[in-house]
Write an enzyme that holds these catalytic residues in place. Structure first.
Site, mmCIF file in Angstrom:
data_model
loop_
_atom_site.group_PDB
_atom_site.id
_atom_site.type_symbol
_atom_site.label_atom_id
_atom_site.label_comp_id
_atom_site.label_asym_id
_atom_site.label_seq_id
_atom_site.Cartn_x
_atom_site.Cartn_y
_atom_site.Cartn_z
ATOM 1 N N ASP A 209 0.850 -1.212 0.000
ATOM 2 C CA ASP A 209 0.000 0.000 0.000
ATOM 3 C C ASP A 209 0.868 1.237 0.000
ATOM 4 O O ASP A 209 2.083 1.161 0.177
ATOM 5 C CB ASP A 209 -0.874 -0.015 1.269
ATOM 6 N N ASP A 211 0.504 3.594 2.291
ATOM 7 C CA ASP A 211 0.218 4.155 3.613
ATOM 8 C C ASP A 211 -0.964 5.128 3.462
ATOM 9 O O ASP A 211 -1.998 4.720 2.927
ATOM 10 C CB ASP A 211 1.479 4.789 4.216
HETATM 11 N N1 ADE Z 1 1.190 1.281 5.750
HETATM 12 C C1 ADE Z 1 1.656 0.423 6.648
HETATM 13 N N2 ADE Z 1 2.072 0.855 7.869
HETATM 14 C C2 ADE Z 1 2.561 -0.022 8.773
HETATM 15 N N3 ADE Z 1 2.640 -1.340 8.575
HETATM 16 C C3 ADE Z 1 2.223 -1.802 7.391
HETATM 17 N N4 ADE Z 1 2.178 -3.055 6.902
HETATM 18 C C4 ADE Z 1 1.676 -2.997 5.659
HETATM 19 N N5 ADE Z 1 1.368 -1.723 5.316
HETATM 20 C C5 ADE Z 1 1.717 -0.963 6.385
#
Ligand code: ADE
Ligand SMILES: CSC[C@H]1O[C@H](OP(=O)(O)O)[C@H](O)[C@@H]1O
Length: 291
Positions: A209, A211
Site C-alpha cells: 500500500d 500508507d
Molecule cells: N502502511 C503500513 N504501515 C505499517 N505497517 C504496514 N504493513 C503494511 N502496510 C503498512
C-alpha cells in the site's frame, strides 16, 4: 565454518512456506519465553530451512506482543545462520508500487514498547547496527528475484513504527519527507536481536500500500494489505525457494560482521556477570561466553 541453515520469518499473510520437504515441527523451549509458534524445519534442495510465522498461525500476536527475543533465540537454537524476513509494508515512494519487493538495507526504529536486547543488567553489550543487513544474503535475494522475474528493488530504508494503529497523515507525510522508503511494524527489534545473536539478517519488504500520504490512493487498511500479500504469495515462495536452492552448504562469512558481532561487544567484566543472565545467553552468545 558452520553449516548454513536458512531461517525464514513469515509476516502478515505468510503463515507457511510452500516448497519445503521432509518437514517436521519443533516446539523450541527458550529461556526468553514462548516463540510465536512451533518451528517448521525441513529442506529446500540441499539447504535446511527453518520457518517461523512471526504473528503465529492464525495471526494471534500483534507487532507489540510478539516475543522477538524468544523467536530469535529459537532460531539460534535450531542452528539458523541466516534469516530472511518476509514483511508486508507501506510505501513512501510513487515508484515503489504495491506488488514490488524492496530489499531493505537500513532501519529506523520508532518502537517504544518492546524488549530490544538480550543483554542488560548483569551483562552489558553494544553491537554495531551501522549496517544491519548482510550484503551477501541481500545479493542472493536480488539475484533470485531477478531470475524469477520479480520486481525487486534495492537500497530501501524501513521505518518501524509501534502500531498497531496505522500512521496519521502528518506522520506519513513526515516519514516521506525524511526520505524513508517503506514502513512496517515488526522488523525492529527483530533485526537488532538477530545481530546480537550473530545471525545474518535481510528483509524482503513486500509493498502492499501507499500508507496514507498518496492523494490518488485510499488510506491503508487490513483488507488492502492482505489482498496484495495474497496476490504476491507465490512470488515470495519462488524467491525464497530459489535462494534456498542456490544457498552455499557452509555459511559464508559476512562482510559487515553480522556473524562476529559479539567479538568486541561485551563490556561487563567476566567476574561481574550475572550467572542467571549468562545461563539465558547460552545459545545467543555461547560462542563468545564459553571461551
Ligand atoms: N502502511 C503500513 N504501515 C505499517 N505497517 C504496514 N504493513 C503494511 N502496510 C503498512
Ligand atoms: C496487516 S497490516 C499491518 C501488519 O503487517 C505487517 O506485518 P509483517 O511485518 O509481519 O508482515 C506490519 O508490520 C504490521 O504488523
Amino acid at each position: 565454518m558452520a553449516r548454513a541453515v536458512l531461517g525464514v520469518i513469515g509476516g502478515s499473510g505468510v503463515y507457511d512456506l510452500p516448497g519445503m520437504e521432509d518437514v517436521r515441527e519443533e516446539r523450541v523451549v527458550s529461556p526468553w519465553g514462548e516463540p510465536s509458534d512451533a518451528l517448521r524445519i525441513g529442506r529446500i534442495g540441499q539447504t535446511e530451512v527453518v520457518f517461523l510465522p512471526r504473528h503465529g498461525r492464525g495471526h494471534r500476536m500483534s507487532p507489540s506482543d510478539i516475543n522477538y527475543r524468544a523467536n530469535i533465540d529459537a532460531m539460534k537454537r535450531a542452528g539458523v545462520t541466516d534469516i530472511v524476513s518476509l514483511s508486508a509494508c507501506g510505501s513512501f515512494k510513487e515508484e515503489l508500487a504495491p506488488g514490488c519487493f524492496v530489499l531493505v538495507d537500513q532501519f529506523v526504529d520508532r518502537t517504544h514498547k518492546r524488549e530490544s536486547s538480550f543483554f542488560g543488567k548483569g551483562c552489558v553489550a553494544h553491537v554495531s547496527m551501522a549496517h544491519p543487513v548482510g550484503p551477501r544474503l541481500q545479493e542472493r535475494l536480488l539475484a533470485a528475484g531477478q531470475a524469477e522475474g520479480i520486481d525487486v528493488r534495492k537500497d530501501g530504508t524501513y521505518v518501524c513504527m509501534e502500531g498497531p494503529q496505522f500512521s496519521s497523515l502528518a506522520e506519513s507525510v513526515t516519514y516521506k519527507q525524511l526520505g524513508y522508503d517503506v514502513i512496517g511494524m515488526t522488523n525492529m527489534p527483530e533485526a537488532k536481536l538477530a545481530r546480537e545473536a550473530e545471525i545474518t539478517y535481510a528483509t524482503v519488504a513486500m509493498v502492499t500500500d501507499y500508507d496514507c500520504w498518496h492523494p490518488g490512493h485510499a488510506a491503508v487498511d487490513v483488507a488492502s494489505v492482505i489482498a496484495v500479500v495474497k496476490a504476491n504469495a507465490s512470488n515470495a515462495a519462488r524467491l525464497v525457494a530459489r535462494v534456498a536452492r542456490d544457498f552455499p552448504a557452509e555459511h559464508e562469512s559476512c562482510p559487515v560482521g553480522s556473524d562476529t558481532a559479539l567479538e568486541v561487544a561485551i563490556m561487563t567484566a567476566p567476574e561481574m556477570r550475572d550467572p542467571a543472565l549468562m545461563a539465558k545467553l547460552d545459545a545467543v552468545a555461547g560462542r563468545v561466553l564459553s571461551r
